[in-house]
Design a protein around this motif. Structure first.
Motif, PDB file in Angstrom:
ATOM      1  N   LYS A  93       4.729   0.285  -8.049  1.00 44.45           N
ATOM      2  CA  LYS A  93       3.621   1.200  -8.313  1.00 44.45           C
ATOM      3  C   LYS A  93       2.626   0.543  -9.249  1.00 44.45           C
ATOM      4  O   LYS A  93       3.003  -0.101 -10.222  1.00 44.45           O
ATOM      5  N   LEU A  94       1.330   0.699  -8.949  1.00 40.52           N
ATOM      6  CA  LEU A  94       0.272   0.173  -9.798  1.00 40.52           C
ATOM      7  C   LEU A  94      -0.405   1.337 -10.520  1.00 40.52           C
ATOM      8  O   LEU A  94      -0.717   2.351  -9.909  1.00 40.52           O
ATOM      9  N   ASN A  95      -0.596   1.160 -11.803  1.00 43.66           N
ATOM     10  CA  ASN A  95      -1.198   2.227 -12.601  1.00 43.66           C
ATOM     11  C   ASN A  95      -2.721   2.173 -12.515  1.00 43.66           C
ATOM     12  O   ASN A  95      -3.428   1.860 -13.482  1.00 43.66           O
ATOM     13  N   ARG A  96      -3.218   2.410 -11.346  1.00 42.13           N
ATOM     14  CA  ARG A  96      -4.660   2.502 -11.144  1.00 42.13           C
ATOM     15  C   ARG A  96      -4.920   3.460  -9.995  1.00 42.13           C
ATOM     16  O   ARG A  96      -4.103   3.623  -9.088  1.00 42.13           O
ATOM     17  N   GLY A  97      -6.077   4.094 -10.057  1.00 44.83           N
ATOM     18  CA  GLY A  97      -6.399   5.101  -9.062  1.00 44.83           C
ATOM     19  C   GLY A  97      -6.972   4.512  -7.796  1.00 44.83           C
ATOM     20  O   GLY A  97      -7.141   3.300  -7.645  1.00 44.83           O
ATOM     21  N   ALA A 148      -3.313   2.455  -3.989  1.00 42.31           N
ATOM     22  CA  ALA A 148      -3.415   1.176  -4.696  1.00 42.31           C
ATOM     23  C   ALA A 148      -2.411   0.148  -4.195  1.00 42.31           C
ATOM     24  O   ALA A 148      -2.672  -1.053  -4.254  1.00 42.31           O
ATOM     25  N   SER A 149      -1.240   0.584  -3.751  1.00 41.54           N
ATOM     26  CA  SER A 149      -0.219  -0.341  -3.257  1.00 41.54           C
ATOM     27  C   SER A 149       0.672   0.413  -2.277  1.00 41.54           C
ATOM     28  O   SER A 149       0.615   1.643  -2.180  1.00 41.54           O
ATOM     29  N   GLU A 187       3.488   1.711  -2.256  1.00 42.72           N
ATOM     30  CA  GLU A 187       4.580   2.315  -3.014  1.00 42.72           C
ATOM     31  C   GLU A 187       4.937   3.592  -2.270  1.00 42.72           C
ATOM     32  O   GLU A 187       4.220   4.587  -2.317  1.00 42.72           O
ATOM     33  N   ASP A 222       5.209   7.384  -3.788  1.00 43.26           N
ATOM     34  CA  ASP A 222       3.933   8.046  -4.039  1.00 43.26           C
ATOM     35  C   ASP A 222       3.283   8.492  -2.735  1.00 43.26           C
ATOM     36  O   ASP A 222       2.679   9.567  -2.662  1.00 43.26           O
TER      37      ASP A 222
END
Length: 295
Positions: free
Chosen positions: A154-158, A165-166, A168, A171
Motif C-alpha cells: 500500500k502507498l500512502n498517497r491518494g 496508487a498501487s 494493493e 484496498d
C-alpha cells in the motif's frame, strides 16, 4: 627481525586491516546473497513464464495466498469482465516512459472474482493525470490466460476517482460491492475473443543477472589486499630498520638524531650505505675533498 610487529602501533595497524577485511567480506557476502536471489528468480521465470497454461482449478488456492514458486505461472480462466469496476493504476513506468496500467475484475464461471492487469497506457494529452483512452475488453464471456503476480504494498498517497496508487488488492476490494481474491492477481498474456483495441502488452521479465557476482569478488579482493598492504608495510619497516643499523655502524651516531626514524608509511629515501671497511666510492672521495676544502 620483525619484533616491531608486537608493538602497540603495529597491533593497531593489524587491527585496522582485520576490521577492513571483515567489512569487505560482509559486503561480499551481501552481494553474493543478492546474486543467489537473482539467479533463483531467473530460474523461476525461466521455468514458469513460457510453460503451458494451467487451468484455474489447479491453482485456485494461489489467488488466496500466492506460493512464491508459482509466480509467473500462466493460468487459464473463463469468465466475464466487470468493466464498471475497472481502475487505472497511476505512476507505472514502461521502458523508461511514464504511464498507467488498467486492472479489471474478472468474474469466473464458478463465481470467484480475480483481478486482471490488462496492460499499460501512456500519459494522456487531453486531461492531466489521466490517459486519453482506456480500451474496453470484450463485453461477453472471454477466455483469459494471465500470469500470477503478487499484490503490491500500500502507498500512502491518494488518487483521483477511478484510479488507485498501487495494486494493493485489499484496498481495491474495499471499493467493490462483492468479494475478490486478494492473494494474487493476473497479468494478462492473452484473451479470446480479444478486444478491438488493447492496452500495450507487458514485456517479458528481465533475466539479466546483473553485476552482483563481480561486486562480491571485488569486495573479497579488497579484503585480501588489506593483508597484502600490511605485509608490504611490515617489509618496508624491516628494511628501514636495517638501514638504521647500517647508518649507526658507519657513523657511530644513532640515525634518529640526524634524520628521525623512518617508518613503513614514510620510508627513508633509498640510498646505498657503505659497509664498514668497504672501499669508498668515487662520489664519496669527491665529497670528502670538498668537505676538506670547506665547501
Amino acid at each position: 627481525m620483525y619484533r616491531f610487529l608486537f608493538s602497540s602501533k603495529w597491533a593497531g595497524y593489524f587491527a585496522v586491516a582485520v576490521v577492513f577485511a571483515v567489512a569487505c567480506v560482509a559486503l561480499g557476502n551481501w552481494q553474493m546473497n543478492r546474486n543467489n536471489d537473482t539467479m533463483a528468480n531467473i530460474a523461476k521465470i525461466t521455468a514458469n513464464y513460457s510453460a503451458a497454461p494451467v487451468p484455474y482449478q489447479q491453482l485456485q488456492a494461489n489467488f488466496n495466498h500466492l506460493d512464491p514458486a508459482k509466480e509467473w505461472t500462466a493460468v487459464a480462466m473463463t469468465g466475464t469482465y466487470m468493466t464498471a469496476d475497472q481502475r487505472v493504476v497511476r505512476n507505472r513506468p514502461l521502458n523508461g516512459a511514464a504511464g498507467y496500467e488498467v486492472i479489471v475484475p474478472l468474474r469466473l464461471e464458478n463465481g470467484d472474482t480475480v483481478i486482471i492487469d490488462r496492460g499499460w497506457l501512456p500519459i494522456g494529452n487531453k486531461e492531466p493525470g489521466h490517459p486519453d483512452v482506456v480500451p474496453q475488453p470484450h463485453a461477453g464471456t472471454v477466455t483469459v490466460v494471465a500470469r500470477l503476480r503478487p499484490p503490491e504494498p500500500k502507498l500512502n498517497r491518494g488518487a483521483p476517482a477511478g484510479q488507485i496508487a498501487s495494486i494493493e488488492l485489499n484496498d481495491y476490494a474495499a471499493q467493490l460491492s462483492y468479494p475478490i481474491k486478494t492473494g494474487a492477481y493476473g497479468q494478462l498474456a492473452s484473451e479470446s475473443p480479444a478486444a478491438s483495441v488493447n492496452p500495450t502488452p507487458f514485456p517479458a521479465p528481465s533475466i539479466d543477472p546483473g553485476s552482483h557476482l563481480s561486486y562480491a569478488l571485488q569486495w573479497i579482493c579488497f579484503g585480501v589486499l588489506a593483508f597484502v598492504g600490511f605485509g608490504y608495510a611490515a617489509r618496508t619497516q624491516r628494511r628501514n630498520d636495517e638501514y638504521d643499523a647500517l647508518e649507526a655502524a658507519e657513523t657511530g651516531v644513532p640515525v634518529e638524531e640526524v634524520y628521525g626514524r623512518g617508518s613503513a608509511f614514510h620510508p627513508r629515501p633509498s640510498r646505498k650505505v657503505r659497509k664498514p671497511g668497504a672501499r669508498p666510492t668515487a662520489e664519496e672521495e669527491e665529497d670528502a675533498i670538498l668537505d676538506a676544502q670547506g665547501f
